[in-house]
Design a protein around this motif. Structure first.
Motif, PDB file in Angstrom:
ATOM      1  N   VAL A 158      50.566  35.782  44.928  1.00 59.09           N
ATOM      2  CA  VAL A 158      50.968  34.981  46.087  1.00 59.09           C
ATOM      3  C   VAL A 158      49.728  34.492  46.834  1.00 59.09           C
ATOM      4  O   VAL A 158      49.643  33.334  47.247  1.00 59.09           O
ATOM      5  N   THR A 159      48.752  35.388  47.053  1.00 57.13           N
ATOM      6  CA  THR A 159      47.408  34.937  47.430  1.00 57.13           C
ATOM      7  C   THR A 159      46.461  35.573  46.402  1.00 57.13           C
ATOM      8  O   THR A 159      46.815  36.554  45.755  1.00 57.13           O
ATOM      9  N   PRO A 160      45.267  35.001  46.216  1.00 57.23           N
ATOM     10  CA  PRO A 160      44.416  35.485  45.133  1.00 57.23           C
ATOM     11  C   PRO A 160      44.012  36.952  45.308  1.00 57.23           C
ATOM     12  O   PRO A 160      43.802  37.418  46.419  1.00 57.23           O
ATOM     13  N   LEU A 161      43.892  37.647  44.182  1.00 58.87           N
ATOM     14  CA  LEU A 161      43.433  39.028  44.194  1.00 58.87           C
ATOM     15  C   LEU A 161      42.018  39.066  44.757  1.00 58.87           C
ATOM     16  O   LEU A 161      41.172  38.248  44.397  1.00 58.87           O
ATOM     17  N   GLY A 162      41.742  40.033  45.635  1.00 60.41           N
ATOM     18  CA  GLY A 162      40.385  40.158  46.159  1.00 60.41           C
ATOM     19  C   GLY A 162      40.378  40.944  47.450  1.00 60.41           C
ATOM     20  O   GLY A 162      40.787  40.439  48.495  1.00 60.41           O
ATOM     21  N   SER A 163      39.902  42.194  47.388  1.00 56.28           N
ATOM     22  CA  SER A 163      39.957  43.054  48.572  1.00 56.28           C
ATOM     23  C   SER A 163      38.977  42.605  49.645  1.00 56.28           C
ATOM     24  O   SER A 163      39.215  42.812  50.835  1.00 56.28           O
ATOM     25  N   LEU A 164      37.847  41.999  49.239  1.00 54.82           N
ATOM     26  CA  LEU A 164      36.910  41.511  50.260  1.00 54.82           C
ATOM     27  C   LEU A 164      37.556  40.391  51.069  1.00 54.82           C
ATOM     28  O   LEU A 164      37.359  40.283  52.282  1.00 54.82           O
ATOM     29  N   HIS A 165      38.351  39.550  50.403  1.00 56.20           N
ATOM     30  CA  HIS A 165      39.034  38.484  51.137  1.00 56.20           C
ATOM     31  C   HIS A 165      40.092  39.047  52.071  1.00 56.20           C
ATOM     32  O   HIS A 165      40.233  38.622  53.224  1.00 56.20           O
ATOM     33  N   VAL A 166      40.830  40.043  51.576  1.00 55.31           N
ATOM     34  CA  VAL A 166      41.856  40.694  52.393  1.00 55.31           C
ATOM     35  C   VAL A 166      41.213  41.296  53.650  1.00 55.31           C
ATOM     36  O   VAL A 166      41.710  41.130  54.773  1.00 55.31           O
ATOM     37  N   ALA A 167      40.068  41.969  53.450  1.00 54.02           N
ATOM     38  CA  ALA A 167      39.370  42.579  54.585  1.00 54.02           C
ATOM     39  C   ALA A 167      38.848  41.500  55.530  1.00 54.02           C
ATOM     40  O   ALA A 167      38.973  41.604  56.758  1.00 54.02           O
ATOM     41  N   TRP A 168      38.263  40.455  54.940  1.00 58.35           N
ATOM     42  CA  TRP A 168      37.747  39.338  55.738  1.00 58.35           C
ATOM     43  C   TRP A 168      38.835  38.748  56.636  1.00 58.35           C
ATOM     44  O   TRP A 168      38.608  38.455  57.819  1.00 58.35           O
ATOM     45  N   ALA A 169      40.026  38.570  56.066  1.00 59.79           N
ATOM     46  CA  ALA A 169      41.119  37.962  56.832  1.00 59.79           C
ATOM     47  C   ALA A 169      41.499  38.841  58.023  1.00 59.79           C
ATOM     48  O   ALA A 169      41.791  38.339  59.107  1.00 59.79           O
ATOM     49  N   ALA A 170      41.476  40.168  57.831  1.00 60.90           N
ATOM     50  CA  ALA A 170      41.853  41.072  58.925  1.00 60.90           C
ATOM     51  C   ALA A 170      40.750  41.158  59.980  1.00 60.90           C
ATOM     52  O   ALA A 170      41.024  41.351  61.158  1.00 60.90           O
ATOM     53  N   VAL A 171      39.504  41.004  59.554  1.00 59.21           N
ATOM     54  CA  VAL A 171      38.362  41.087  60.472  1.00 59.21           C
ATOM     55  C   VAL A 171      38.256  39.815  61.315  1.00 59.21           C
ATOM     56  O   VAL A 171      37.919  39.870  62.499  1.00 59.21           O
ATOM     57  N   ASN A 172      38.564  38.674  60.711  1.00 60.15           N
ATOM     58  CA  ASN A 172      38.324  37.394  61.392  1.00 60.15           C
ATOM     59  C   ASN A 172      39.590  36.669  61.858  1.00 60.15           C
ATOM     60  O   ASN A 172      39.545  35.912  62.800  1.00 60.15           O
TER      61      ASN A 172
END
Lengths: 306, 558
Positions: B458-472
Motif C-alpha cells: 500500500v506504501t513502499p516497504l522501508g522502515s526508515l521512511h516509516v520512521a521519517w514520516a512519524a518524525v516529520n
C-alpha cells in the motif's frame, strides 16, 4: 466465452445476521422446484445437509442427491464462480449467500461475469429486530443500505412474529424501498422465478396459456412469433400488474432481430438486456404472480408484448 | 550473493563506524561479535577479539549498524507485484535494484508499456502492469485508446495503485467479450456506447478473465516470495510480516513457505493466518490447527498468528468513523465482520493463546475491537495476550488509554502523513482530525507498546521512511500535519525495531543488538542520529545481516 443460452442466472440473497438466510437456503435445497441449484455460501456451518441427501463431497463442493450443489466461497468470488462454471452443464442456476454485513447489491455485480447473468437481489429482514437494527449506532446504515438495494424483500419468521410486527415491518419497509415485499414461506418458484433452460418446453400453443401452478401461486406463459416492437416493451414494463413477482422472456426485438433479448422481472425491478445472437429457440415470456392475482390481468399484460 | 555460514562457525568481530544497539544497557558500541548466527557481545573491536577470539572483519568498518528492522505489517505481494511492469507516478526501485522512474505523463505510461511489450515473446501472454495513479492527472483518464497505441493484438491489463480499478485495451476487450452490450456496473462507456476500457472494482475487473486471474494467481508463485525477501534486504528489514494474506490452513501454502524461507533467505518471516478466509472451518477448529502449526515454527519462519479485519480504509471512504464521520460528507464505511459477532470470532483464538491482530482504521472500529477484547478478557483472562490494533489511524487518547489498560498494542500507519496527508486535510477527515491521525506521540506518552508500519505494497516497504514520516509528519505540499504528534528519531527507530519485536512476541530474539539475540542488522551508510531528521529516509542502506549472514542490497558490490 459462453454464449447466451449457457448463462446461469445468479440470484443474490442477503440480509443482516439472524434475518433468516440460512433457513431460506435450507428451504431452497430441500425443495428446489425441480431445478438443480448451486448455492454458494460463506460456510457450510448451518446448512442442513441430511446425510441421506448428500451424494458426494469434494473439498469445497457438496453434491446433493437432488442435483443441487453447495459450494463454500473460501477462495473468494472470482474463484468460486470459476468453480461453479465448471458445473454449468449440471446445474440450472446459482444462488449466492452474502454475509450479514455484506452489500447484496454490490455482490450482484459479479453476476456479469461470462457464463452468468444477474437474476435479482433478495434481502431478508427479521420482523422482530430489523427496525431496531436499522437505528443501531454501528450497523444502522448497513441494514438500511441492504434493504435499499433489494429487488425483493422477504419478511422472515412469519410463523413466530405476530401480525402487528409483520404489518409494522411491512409499513416501515414501504417507506424505505420500492421493492416488492413478501412474507415467508415463499416457494422457490416465486423466489427464483421460472426454470431458465426449459422455458419453452412446458408451454402451450399460440394464445396465452396457463401452466400448472407450483404450490398456489399463478404462472402464465405466452409464446411469441417473431420480433416484437421496442415500444411495446416500454409499455409492458409500465403496465405490470400488482402481484407479479417474477417474469422472464427470451425474445427478439424489431431493432435487433438477430440478437436474443432477455426481459426479466424480479420484484420491483425490470431489466432488458441482450445476451448474444439469436439461437433459433422459442420466443417466450413467463410470469409468476402471488396467489390471488387475477389470471386475466396477467394474460392482458403479456399480450402487451407484440 | 549471500555468504554461507561456515560449518564450524567461529567468532567474527565486525568493526563499524557506529553501532546503535537499542539495548539501553549498552546503547552504543563500535563493533559486534557474532557466533553461531547470534550476537555474542558488543564493544570495541580489539577488545572483542582479545576477549572472544575469532577474526576481525572490516567489511562494515565505515557503516552504521542498527538492529535489523522489524516490519510488523506488510503483505507478500510487496514482491509479487514486481513480476509485472511498474507504471506508477513515483520513482521506485525494484527488488533487484533497478530504478524505475515515475511515469509522470500518459505518454510515459505508454512508452513504458511499449518497452515491456517488446520484451514479451509469446503473443498470447497478456501484458500486466501496476501502480497507475490517475489522482495525479485530475481531469484526465487513461482509456483503451491510449493502451491500443501500445498493442492492438496483445491483451493489456493495467491495475491502478489502489488495486480497485484496472484499465484494459481493445484486444483484451475483444478477447473477453466486453462490448456495448456489457451492462455490468463499473464499466463506464463513451458517448457512442463503447466501454472506455476502465474496469471499476473487483466484479468488473474480473471481466478481464485470464489476465485478471493471472495477475492475482502469480502472487502465489515461488518467485513472488523470493522478491519479497529481496525487497526487505534492500531496505534493512530482517523480520517481515505477511499480515494475513495467506490461508495457512492450506498445507501447500505452508509447505511452500517453509521450503523457501530458511537459512539462505535474507529475512525472517512472520506469517499471520488470514482468518477472514476460513470458509467451512470454524474458528475453534482453526484455532486448534494454528496452535499445532505454531509448533512448526523455525528460527526463520514463525507461524500461529491470526489476522482479522473490522473495517475498510480512510482514503477509500470505507473505514468506520465516529461522529462526525467523513469530512467529505460521504456515508460511513463498511464492516467486514458484524460488530456484534466480533467477540465470538476473537474468543476461540484468544482462548487458544493465539495473538490476534485486527485491522481497524476508523475510531468506531477501534471501539468495537476494544469492547470485544474487554469481553473475552473478562470471560477468559489471558495475561500478556498482546492483541494488537492494526493501523489505528483515528484512535483517540481515550482509546489509547484503554489499549494500554487492556494489555493491547498499537501498530500505527505513520506513512499516511506523506502519502495521503494533503488529502486527509482537504477531503477525508478535515484539518483538525488530520492533525490527530496516527497519534504516535500520544500513544507513547500514554505508555502504549508501539510499532509503526508501511502496509506494503500500500506504501513502499522501508522502515526508515516509516520512521521519517512519524518524525516529520510532512505532506507533499509542504505542510507539517499535526506537529504535536511528532516523535523523536530515537523513538521512531525504537518503534520499528523493539516495538515491532514485542508485538510479534520476538522481543527476546530480535529488535535490539543484545547478546544471544539473532545476529540481524540493518547496515546503513550514514548515522540516523547525525543526519538532519528530514533526511532520515534518504540514508542509503548497504544491506542486512540475517542470522550472521551478510546480504548486500541489490546494486551493492558485496
Amino acid at each position: 466465452m459462453s454464449s447466451g443460452p449457457d448463462r446461469l442466472p445468479l440470484t443474490v440473497i442477503g440480509g443482516y445476521l439472524g434475518a433468516g438466510k440460512t433457513t431460506l437456503l435450507n428451504g431452497i435445497l430441500a425443495e428446489p422446484d425441480g431445478q438443480r441449484i448451486a448455492v454458494l455460501v460463506n460456510d457450510f456451518g448451518d446448512i442442513d445437509i441430511d446425510g441421506r441427501l448428500l451424494a458426494s463431497a469434494a473439498g469445497d463442493v457438496l453434491t446433493l442427491a437432488n442435483g443441487c450443489i453447495c459450494c463454500s466461497m473460501v477462495d473468494g468470488f472470482a474463484e468460486s464462480l470459476e468453480t461453479v462454471r465448471g458445473f454449468a452443464d449440471r446445474i440450472d442456476r446459482v444462488v449466492v449467500e452474502v454475509s450479514g454485513v455484506g452489500e447484496p447489491r454490490k455482490v450482484a455485480r459479479w453476476a456479469h461475469l461470462p457464463g452468468f447473468t444477474p437474476d435479482g437481489v433478495v434481502v431478508l429482514v427479521d420482523p422482530l429486530s430489523v427496525r431496531d437494527r436499522a437505528a443501531d449506532r454501528y450497523v444502522g446504515e448497513t441494514v438500511v443500505s441492504q434493504v435499499a438495494g433489494a429487488d425483493l424483500v422477504v419478511v422472515s419468521r412469519s410463523d413466530v412474529a405476530d401480525e402487528e410486527d409483520l404489518a409494522g415491518t411491512e409499513a416501515w419497509l414501504s417507506g424505505m424501498t420500492d421493492a416488492t415485499v413478501l412474507r415467508t414461506p415463499v416457494p422457490t418458484a416465486v423466489l427464483l422465478g421460472p426454470r431458465p433452460r426449459n422455458l419453452p418446453a412446458e408451454t402451450a400453443e399460440d394464445a396465452p396459456a396457463s401452466t400448472t401452478p407450483p404450490h398456489d401461486h399463478v404462472s402464465i406463459s405466452r409464446h411469441l412469433d417473431g420480433p416484437i416492437a421496442r415500444t411495446s416493451i416500454d409499455t409492458w414494463i409500465r403496465a405490470r400488474p400488482g402481484g407479479v413477482v417474477r417474469a422472464k422472456g427470451l425474445v427478439r426485438v424489431d431493432d435487433r432481430p438477430d440478437d436474443r433479448t432477455v426481459l426479466q422481472v424480479c420484484g420491483s425491478t425490470t431489466s432488458v438486456t441482450v445476451d448474444g445472437p439469436w439461437d433459433g429457440g422459442a420466443e417466450v415470456v413467463v410470469a409468476i404472480a402471488l396467489p390471488g392475482t387475477p389470471r386475466a390481468a396477467l394474460v392482458k399484460w403479456l399480450n402487451l408484448l407484440g | 550473493m549471500s555468504q554461507p555460514l561456515p560449518e564450524t562457525s567461529g567468532t567474527t568481530v565486525y568493526a563499524a563506524r557506529a553501532v546503535h544497539t537499542f539495548d539501553p544497557a549498552r546503547a552504543t558500541a563500535s563493533a559486534v561479535a557474532v557466533r553461531d548466527g547470534r550476537f555474542l557481545a558488543v564493544g570495541d573491536p580489539d577488545d572483542l577479539v582479545a576477549t572472544y577470539g575469532g577474526t576481525l572483519d572490516r567489511t562494515l568498518a565505515d557503516k552504521v549498524l542498527l538492529p535489523g528492522f522489524v516490519e510488523a505489517h506488510c503483505h507478500k505481494d510487496t514482491g509479487g507485484l514486481w513480476q509485472y511492469t511498474y507504471v506508477g507516478y513515483e520513482a521506485r526501485t525494484d527488488p533487484d535494484g533497478r530504478s524505475w522512474p515515475g511515469c509522470n505523463t500518459f505518454d510515459a505510461v505508454v512508452e513504458r508499456l511499449r518497452e515491456a511489450d517488446s520484451l514479451l515473446t509469446d503473443p498470447d501472454e497478456p501484458l500486466l502492469a501496476w501502480g497507475l495513479d490517475p489522482i495525479f492527472w485530475p481531469g484526465e483518464r487513461l482509456d483503451r485508446r491510449q493502451l491500443d497505441a501500445v498493442s492492438t493484438t496483445r491483451r493489456i491489463f493495467v491495475i491502478h495503485s489502489n488495486m480497485h480499478l484496472a484499465t484494459v485495451n481493445s484486444a483484451l476487450m475483444e478477447a473477453e467479450g466486453i462490448t456495448p452490450d456489457t451492462v455490468a456496473e463499473g464499466v463506464p462507456k463513451d458517448a457512442s456506447g463503447w466501454p472506455l476500457g476502465e474496469l471499476q472494482e473487483f466484479p468488473a475487473m474480473a471481466l478481464a478473465g485470464a489476465a485478471f486471474r493471472s495477475f492475482f494467481g502469480r502472487q502465489r508463485s515461488d518467485e513472488a516470495i523470493h522478491l519479497f525477501g529481496k525487497s526487505a534486504r534492500n531496505v534493512g528489514v530482517t523480520t517481515l510480516t505477511d499480515l494475513g494474506t495467506s490461508n495457512l490452513l492450506e498445507e501447500t501454502i505452508v509447505r511452500q513457505w517453509t521450503g523457501i524461507v530458511d537459512h539462505d533467505f535474507p529475512t525472517r518471516v512472520v506469517m499471520f493466518h488470514g482468518a477472514m478466509q476460513n470458509g467451512t472451518v470454524s474458528d475453534e477448529t482453526c484455532a486448534a490447527a494454528l496452535a499445532e502449526l505454531r509448533k512448526q515454527s523455525t528460527d526463520h519462519l514463525r507461524l500461529g498468528y491470526v489476522k482479522l479485519l473490522l473495517d475498510g480504509s480512510i482514503q477509500g471512504g470505507t473505514a468506520r468513523l465516529r461522529w462526525p464521520g467523513f469530512h467529505h460528507g460521504g456515508p460511513n464505511g463498511i464492516w467486514l465482520i458484524p460488530p456484534d459477532q466480533f467477540a465470538d470470532r476473537l474468543a476461540p483464538y484468544h482462548r487458544a493463546g493465539l495473538q490476534v491482530h485486527t485491522h481497524a482504521n476508523g475510531d468506531e472500529a477501534v471501539d468495537v475491537l476494544l469492547d470485544a477484547v474487554a469481553e473475552v478478557q473478562a470471560a477468559h483472562p489471558m495475561p500478556d495476550h498482546r492483541h494488537t490494533v492494526q493501523h489505528c489511524q483515528l484512535t483517540t487518547p481515550g482509546q489509547y488509554r484503554r489499549i494500554r489498560a487492556l494489555g493491547m498494542c498499537a501498530n500505527i500507519f505513520s506513512n499516511h502523513a506523506w502519502f495521503w496527508g494533503d488529502q486527509h486535510i482537504s477531503i477525508t477527515v478535515g484539518p483538525d482530525r488530520a492533525a490527530r491521525m496516527n497519534a504516535a506521540r500520544t500513544a507513547l506518552d500514554l505508555g502504549v507498546p508501539l510499532s509503526m508500519h508501511s502496509d506494503s505494497p500500500v506504501t513502499p516497504l522501508g522502515s526508515l521512511h516509516v520512521a521519517w514520516a512519524a518524525v516529520n509528519r510532512l505532506t507533499p505540499s509542504g505542510v507539517i500535519v499535526g506537529p504535536d504528534e511528532r516523535i523523536t528519531v530515537a523513538e521512531a527507530l525504537q518503534a520499528v525495531t523493539m516495538g515491532a519485536a514485542w508485538q510479534l512476541r520476538m522481543e527476546d530474539e530480535v529488535g535490539s543488538i543484545s547478546p544471544r539475540k539473532f545476529a540481524d542488522l540493518a547496515i546503513l551508510e550514514a548515522d540516523p542520529f547525525e543526519v538532519d531528521p528530514m533526511e532520515l529516509r534518504d540514508i542509503p542502506v548497504w544491506g542486512t545481516m540475517c542470522g550472521g549472514v551478510l546480504h548486500p542490497a541489490a546494486g551493492v558490490g558485496g
